[in-house]
Design a protein around this motif. Structure first.
Motif, PDB file in Angstrom:
ATOM      1  N   HIS A  15      -3.363 -41.640  17.809  1.00 43.49           N
ATOM      2  CA  HIS A  15      -3.070 -42.950  17.227  1.00 43.49           C
ATOM      3  C   HIS A  15      -4.101 -43.985  17.675  1.00 43.49           C
ATOM      4  O   HIS A  15      -4.464 -44.055  18.852  1.00 43.49           O
ATOM      5  CB  HIS A  15      -1.671 -43.408  17.629  1.00 43.49           C
ATOM      6  CG  HIS A  15      -1.236 -44.635  16.894  1.00 43.49           C
ATOM      7  ND1 HIS A  15      -0.624 -44.584  15.664  1.00 43.49           N
ATOM      8  CD2 HIS A  15      -1.364 -45.947  17.188  1.00 43.49           C
ATOM      9  CE1 HIS A  15      -0.376 -45.813  15.246  1.00 43.49           C
ATOM     10  NE2 HIS A  15      -0.815 -46.663  16.152  1.00 43.49           N
ATOM     11  N   GLN A  16      -4.571 -44.784  16.716  1.00 46.24           N
ATOM     12  CA  GLN A  16      -5.601 -45.783  16.976  1.00 46.24           C
ATOM     13  C   GLN A  16      -5.002 -47.196  16.930  1.00 46.24           C
ATOM     14  O   GLN A  16      -4.344 -47.557  15.943  1.00 46.24           O
ATOM     15  CB  GLN A  16      -6.709 -45.679  15.922  1.00 46.24           C
ATOM     16  CG  GLN A  16      -7.350 -44.307  15.818  1.00 46.24           C
ATOM     17  CD  GLN A  16      -8.137 -43.945  17.062  1.00 46.24           C
ATOM     18  OE1 GLN A  16      -9.023 -44.688  17.480  1.00 46.24           O
ATOM     19  NE2 GLN A  16      -7.811 -42.812  17.663  1.00 46.24           N
ATOM     20  N   PRO A  17      -5.232 -48.019  17.954  1.00 45.40           N
ATOM     21  CA  PRO A  17      -4.722 -49.395  17.928  1.00 45.40           C
ATOM     22  C   PRO A  17      -5.227 -50.201  16.732  1.00 45.40           C
ATOM     23  O   PRO A  17      -4.586 -51.183  16.338  1.00 45.40           O
ATOM     24  CB  PRO A  17      -5.238 -49.987  19.251  1.00 45.40           C
ATOM     25  CG  PRO A  17      -5.518 -48.817  20.123  1.00 45.40           C
ATOM     26  CD  PRO A  17      -5.921 -47.698  19.210  1.00 45.40           C
ATOM     27  N   GLN A  18      -6.346 -49.802  16.153  1.00 43.05           N
ATOM     28  CA  GLN A  18      -6.921 -50.537  15.028  1.00 43.05           C
ATOM     29  C   GLN A  18      -6.111 -50.373  13.743  1.00 43.05           C
ATOM     30  O   GLN A  18      -6.192 -51.217  12.843  1.00 43.05           O
ATOM     31  CB  GLN A  18      -8.363 -50.070  14.797  1.00 43.05           C
ATOM     32  CG  GLN A  18      -9.133 -50.863  13.759  1.00 43.05           C
ATOM     33  CD  GLN A  18      -9.325 -52.326  14.136  1.00 43.05           C
ATOM     34  OE1 GLN A  18      -9.437 -52.645  15.316  1.00 43.05           O
ATOM     35  NE2 GLN A  18      -9.350 -53.203  13.147  1.00 43.05           N
ATOM     36  N   TRP A  19      -5.322 -49.309  13.637  1.00 41.59           N
ATOM     37  CA  TRP A  19      -4.625 -49.050  12.373  1.00 41.59           C
ATOM     38  C   TRP A  19      -3.695 -50.186  11.954  1.00 41.59           C
ATOM     39  O   TRP A  19      -3.762 -50.643  10.802  1.00 41.59           O
ATOM     40  CB  TRP A  19      -3.890 -47.705  12.433  1.00 41.59           C
ATOM     41  CG  TRP A  19      -4.815 -46.527  12.418  1.00 41.59           C
ATOM     42  CD1 TRP A  19      -6.097 -46.483  11.927  1.00 41.59           C
ATOM     43  CD2 TRP A  19      -4.543 -45.213  12.900  1.00 41.59           C
ATOM     44  NE1 TRP A  19      -6.635 -45.221  12.077  1.00 41.59           N
ATOM     45  CE2 TRP A  19      -5.706 -44.416  12.667  1.00 41.59           C
ATOM     46  CE3 TRP A  19      -3.439 -44.609  13.499  1.00 41.59           C
ATOM     47  CZ2 TRP A  19      -5.773 -43.068  13.015  1.00 41.59           C
ATOM     48  CZ3 TRP A  19      -3.508 -43.266  13.850  1.00 41.59           C
ATOM     49  CH2 TRP A  19      -4.657 -42.510  13.609  1.00 41.59           C
ATOM     50  N   VAL A  21      -3.880 -53.264  12.775  1.00 42.62           N
ATOM     51  CA  VAL A  21      -4.758 -54.410  12.501  1.00 42.62           C
ATOM     52  C   VAL A  21      -5.349 -54.277  11.094  1.00 42.62           C
ATOM     53  O   VAL A  21      -5.368 -55.244  10.306  1.00 42.62           O
ATOM     54  CB  VAL A  21      -5.874 -54.500  13.559  1.00 42.62           C
ATOM     55  CG1 VAL A  21      -6.839 -55.630  13.228  1.00 42.62           C
ATOM     56  CG2 VAL A  21      -5.282 -54.674  14.955  1.00 42.62           C
ATOM     57  N   ASP A  22      -5.815 -53.075  10.767  1.00 40.27           N
ATOM     58  CA  ASP A  22      -6.373 -52.835   9.431  1.00 40.27           C
ATOM     59  C   ASP A  22      -5.297 -53.034   8.362  1.00 40.27           C
ATOM     60  O   ASP A  22      -5.582 -53.577   7.280  1.00 40.27           O
ATOM     61  CB  ASP A  22      -6.947 -51.425   9.343  1.00 40.27           C
ATOM     62  CG  ASP A  22      -8.218 -51.258  10.165  1.00 40.27           C
ATOM     63  OD1 ASP A  22      -8.805 -52.267  10.583  1.00 40.27           O
ATOM     64  OD2 ASP A  22      -8.615 -50.092  10.408  1.00 40.27           O
ATOM     65  N   ARG A  25      -4.795 -56.773   7.606  1.00 41.35           N
ATOM     66  CA  ARG A  25      -5.888 -57.317   6.802  1.00 41.35           C
ATOM     67  C   ARG A  25      -5.758 -56.880   5.341  1.00 41.35           C
ATOM     68  O   ARG A  25      -5.881 -57.698   4.420  1.00 41.35           O
ATOM     69  CB  ARG A  25      -7.234 -56.855   7.363  1.00 41.35           C
ATOM     70  CG  ARG A  25      -8.433 -57.319   6.537  1.00 41.35           C
ATOM     71  CD  ARG A  25      -9.741 -56.804   7.101  1.00 41.35           C
ATOM     72  NE  ARG A  25      -9.788 -55.365   7.226  1.00 41.35           N
ATOM     73  CZ  ARG A  25     -10.012 -54.531   6.208  1.00 41.35           C
ATOM     74  NH1 ARG A  25     -10.181 -55.007   4.980  1.00 41.35           N
ATOM     75  NH2 ARG A  25     -10.052 -53.223   6.402  1.00 41.35           N
ATOM     76  N   HIS A  43       3.607 -51.096   5.927  1.00 44.23           N
ATOM     77  CA  HIS A  43       2.745 -50.071   6.522  1.00 44.23           C
ATOM     78  C   HIS A  43       3.585 -48.808   6.619  1.00 44.23           C
ATOM     79  O   HIS A  43       4.661 -48.815   7.239  1.00 44.23           O
ATOM     80  CB  HIS A  43       2.294 -50.539   7.910  1.00 44.23           C
ATOM     81  CG  HIS A  43       1.221 -49.709   8.511  1.00 44.23           C
ATOM     82  ND1 HIS A  43       0.749 -49.935   9.790  1.00 44.23           N
ATOM     83  CD2 HIS A  43       0.500 -48.651   8.030  1.00 44.23           C
ATOM     84  CE1 HIS A  43      -0.210 -49.059  10.065  1.00 44.23           C
ATOM     85  NE2 HIS A  43      -0.372 -48.264   9.017  1.00 44.23           N
ATOM     86  N   THR A  47       0.017 -43.484  10.171  1.00 46.60           N
ATOM     87  CA  THR A  47      -0.710 -44.535  10.897  1.00 46.60           C
ATOM     88  C   THR A  47       0.199 -45.707  11.247  1.00 46.60           C
ATOM     89  O   THR A  47      -0.176 -46.555  12.061  1.00 46.60           O
ATOM     90  CB  THR A  47      -1.916 -45.055  10.092  1.00 46.60           C
ATOM     91  OG1 THR A  47      -1.475 -45.625   8.861  1.00 46.60           O
ATOM     92  CG2 THR A  47      -2.938 -43.955   9.853  1.00 46.60           C
ATOM     93  N   ASP A  56      -7.301 -40.703   9.568  1.00 45.37           N
ATOM     94  CA  ASP A  56      -7.783 -42.083   9.617  1.00 45.37           C
ATOM     95  C   ASP A  56      -7.768 -42.691   8.213  1.00 45.37           C
ATOM     96  O   ASP A  56      -8.806 -43.040   7.642  1.00 45.37           O
ATOM     97  CB  ASP A  56      -9.191 -42.127  10.222  1.00 45.37           C
ATOM     98  CG  ASP A  56      -9.672 -43.545  10.433  1.00 45.37           C
ATOM     99  OD1 ASP A  56      -8.830 -44.444  10.596  1.00 45.37           O
ATOM    100  OD2 ASP A  56     -10.901 -43.754  10.417  1.00 45.37           O
ATOM    101  N   ARG A 111     -12.698 -49.463   3.766  1.00 45.50           N
ATOM    102  CA  ARG A 111     -11.873 -48.748   4.720  1.00 45.50           C
ATOM    103  C   ARG A 111     -10.943 -47.770   3.980  1.00 45.50           C
ATOM    104  O   ARG A 111     -10.321 -48.133   2.979  1.00 45.50           O
ATOM    105  CB  ARG A 111     -11.039 -49.792   5.494  1.00 45.50           C
ATOM    106  CG  ARG A 111     -10.515 -49.283   6.817  1.00 45.50           C
ATOM    107  CD  ARG A 111      -9.050 -48.936   6.781  1.00 45.50           C
ATOM    108  NE  ARG A 111      -8.671 -48.467   8.130  1.00 45.50           N
ATOM    109  CZ  ARG A 111      -8.708 -47.178   8.481  1.00 45.50           C
ATOM    110  NH1 ARG A 111      -9.073 -46.238   7.608  1.00 45.50           N
ATOM    111  NH2 ARG A 111      -8.380 -46.809   9.704  1.00 45.50           N
TER     112      ARG A 111
END
Length: 201
Positions: A15-19, A21-22, A25, A43, A47, A56, A111
């Protein structure tokens, strides 16, 4: 089917902390494009579950009052999103009911994401949110589902083959999710609120 610019083997990441956030946006961009067509934006998929391994690719559900293909395709095409043409991206069976939907790919070079338009109140809309909330709540199920996805991606990296194998396993997972929903009194949650700056349409 992925568009030519999206073709890649299945790769499952921690798991990515950026998901999230993306997602925020992208949700803002979608609200600005769709205006009052978007009742809520969620969401969804892996993710959206903290601690769960995933591809991803951010999956987003837009809840709408009705599928109005010409209008909705036009609004999203104006910001570069491409409607996926396959029959399985236009309808799906959930809870024994065939439900209309539209699925969009991102603009070329943007993205990676999938945007799913589903009618508010239809079983497929509920299904996506129950999948997410069950895996957020149940650590053992989340850990086992992540391990299954990593093993499957390693042995079956082709996207279509991977998805065909994963689909029946997802149905088994959702039997447990339905039991959890009954036991906990789970209800359909609200979606991401529209940004204050979004223009009315």
């Amino acid at each position: 089917m992925p568009f030519a610019d999206e073709v890649a083997p299945v790769a499952v990441l921690e798991h990515q902390p950026q998901w999230p956030v993306d997602f925020e946006r992208l949700a803002g961009e979608l609200y600005n494009a769709l205006g009052s067509e978007a009742h809520a934006i969620d969401h969804i998929e892996s993710t959206s579950v903290p601690g769960l391994a995933a591809k991803d690719c951010v999956d987003i559900q837009v809840r709408v009052a009705a599928i109005r293909e010409a209008r909705q395709v036009g609004l999203l095409a104006a910001i570069g999103f491409r409607c996926r043409p396959e029959p399985w991206n236009r309808a799906e069976v959930s809870g024994g009911q065939e439900c209309r939907k539209l699925v969009f790919a991102p603009p070329v070079g943007a993205r990676r994401c999938n945007v799913h338009l589903r009618r508010e109140g239809d079983p497929n809309c509920r299904y996506a949110l129950l999948f997410r909330d069950y895996l957020r709540a149940d650590e053992a199920a989340r850990r086992q589902w992540g391990a299954f996805k990593r093993r499957l991606a390693h042995s079956v990296p082709d996207l279509l083959d991977n998805g065909q194998i994963k689909a029946p396993a997802t149905e088994i997972l959702m039997i447990a999710a339905e039991r959890w929903a009954v036991a906990t009194g789970w209800q359909l949650p609200p979606g991401s609120p529209a940004p204050c700056a979004s223009p009315a349409r």
